[in-house]
Write an enzyme that holds these catalytic residues in place. Structure first.
Site, PDB file in Angstrom:
ATOM      1  NE  ARG A 180       6.339  -0.923  10.343  1.00 46.79           N
ATOM      2  CZ  ARG A 180       5.262  -0.963   9.586  1.00 46.79           C
ATOM      3  NH1 ARG A 180       5.241  -0.373   8.423  1.00 46.79           N
ATOM      4  NH2 ARG A 180       4.188  -1.605  10.003  1.00 46.79           N
TER       5      ARG A 180
ATOM      6  NE  ARG B 202       7.147  -3.174   6.155  1.00 44.32           N
ATOM      7  CZ  ARG B 202       5.820  -2.992   6.129  1.00 44.32           C
ATOM      8  NH1 ARG B 202       5.243  -2.499   5.057  1.00 44.32           N
ATOM      9  NH2 ARG B 202       5.068  -3.341   7.149  1.00 44.32           N
TER      10      ARG B 202
ATOM     11  CE  LYS C  63      -2.183  -1.135   3.880  1.00 41.74           C
ATOM     12  NZ  LYS C  63      -1.642  -2.458   4.222  1.00 41.74           N
TER      13      LYS C  63
ATOM     14  NE  ARG D 178       1.919  -5.710  11.296  1.00 39.35           N
ATOM     15  CZ  ARG D 178       3.016  -5.536  10.565  1.00 39.35           C
ATOM     16  NH1 ARG D 178       4.142  -6.132  10.914  1.00 39.35           N
ATOM     17  NH2 ARG D 178       2.976  -4.798   9.495  1.00 39.35           N
TER      18      ARG D 178
ATOM     19  NE  ARG E  39      -4.346  -1.773   9.971  1.00 40.22           N
ATOM     20  CZ  ARG E  39      -3.281  -1.312   9.298  1.00 40.22           C
ATOM     21  NH1 ARG E  39      -3.268  -0.090   8.822  1.00 40.22           N
ATOM     22  NH2 ARG E  39      -2.236  -2.092   9.121  1.00 40.22           N
TER      23      ARG E  39
END
Ligand code: ADP
Length: 195
Positions: free
Chosen positions: A134, A128, A14, A146, A89
């Site tokens: 992160r 990532r 996204k 998640r 969300r």
């Protein structure tokens, strides 16, 4: 004003694709995840609370992100619209968004949904983690949480926006080569021309 939503599970791409869209269409990019990470970095009370939830793979309370979105809508000038990334969300967030936009005499223009297989998501988030550092990407059990949160709380929005005639799906997998992002970006660009 145009109000686009870029939608999909964690790791769908996204944020990556939002960058090209906001340039091509003079939109303001609103990523609730980025706004929350900025609060964490600034060490605000909200950031401290958000950090706990995010690092457990849970969502922050609806009112918090709804307030953030409304503020950005009201304070942004000189754009032709907005691109919402990571919001809404939950169903209550989707309902709240309609209310907020109603007050601004606007409505959701279109939902661009990126579909990606679950094994690809795990691989992307693990990759990532090394680049962006992160904490919520680094631990497979947090990633699993998640994705579970996505299925339970976010996936019902697909039906909501399908019924509203606003839901458009794009295959978010462009292959493993470095061209993959461009391949998907071109699919999104082709869709945008039809909206
Ligand atoms: P990703 O799409 O990879 O999950 P984001 O940056 O969009 O990454 O979100 C990171 C985290 O921030 C989420 O896991 C969640 O805890 C929190 N968050 C972001 N957007 C929202 C939202 N709209 N509602 C509640 N929590 C959110």
């Amino acid at each position: 004003m145009k109000y686009y939503i870029i939608f999909g599970p964690p790791g769908a791409g996204k944020g990556t694709h939002a960058k090209r869209l906001v340039e091509d269409y003079n939109l303001k990019h609103i990523s609730t995840g980025e706004l929350l990470r900025a609060e964490i970095a600034a060490g605000t009370p909200l950031g401290l609370k958000a950090k706990e939830l995010i690092s457990a793979g849970q969502l922050v309370p609806d009112e918090v992100v709804e307030g953030m979105i409304e503020t950005v809508f009201k304070t942004t000038k000189g754009v032709d619209g907005f691109l919402l990334d990571g919001f809404p969300r939950t169903m209550p967030q989707a309902v709240a968004l309609d209310e907020i936009l109603g007050k601004l005499s606007g409505e959701v223009t279109a939902v661009i949904s990126l579909t990606v297989a679950e094994d690809v998501i795990y691989r992307r988030l693990a990759g990532r983690a090394k680049i962006e550092g992160r904490a919520d990407d680094a631990d497979p059990s947090i990633i699993a949480n998640r994705i579970k949160t996505y299925h339970l709380q976010t996936e019902p929005l697909i039906d909501f926006y399908k019924k509203a005639g606003k839901y458009h799906e794009v295959d978010g997998y462009g292959g493993e080569s470095s061209d993959g992002i461009k391949v998907v970006g071109d699919r999104i660009a082709a869709l945008m021309k039809t909206l």
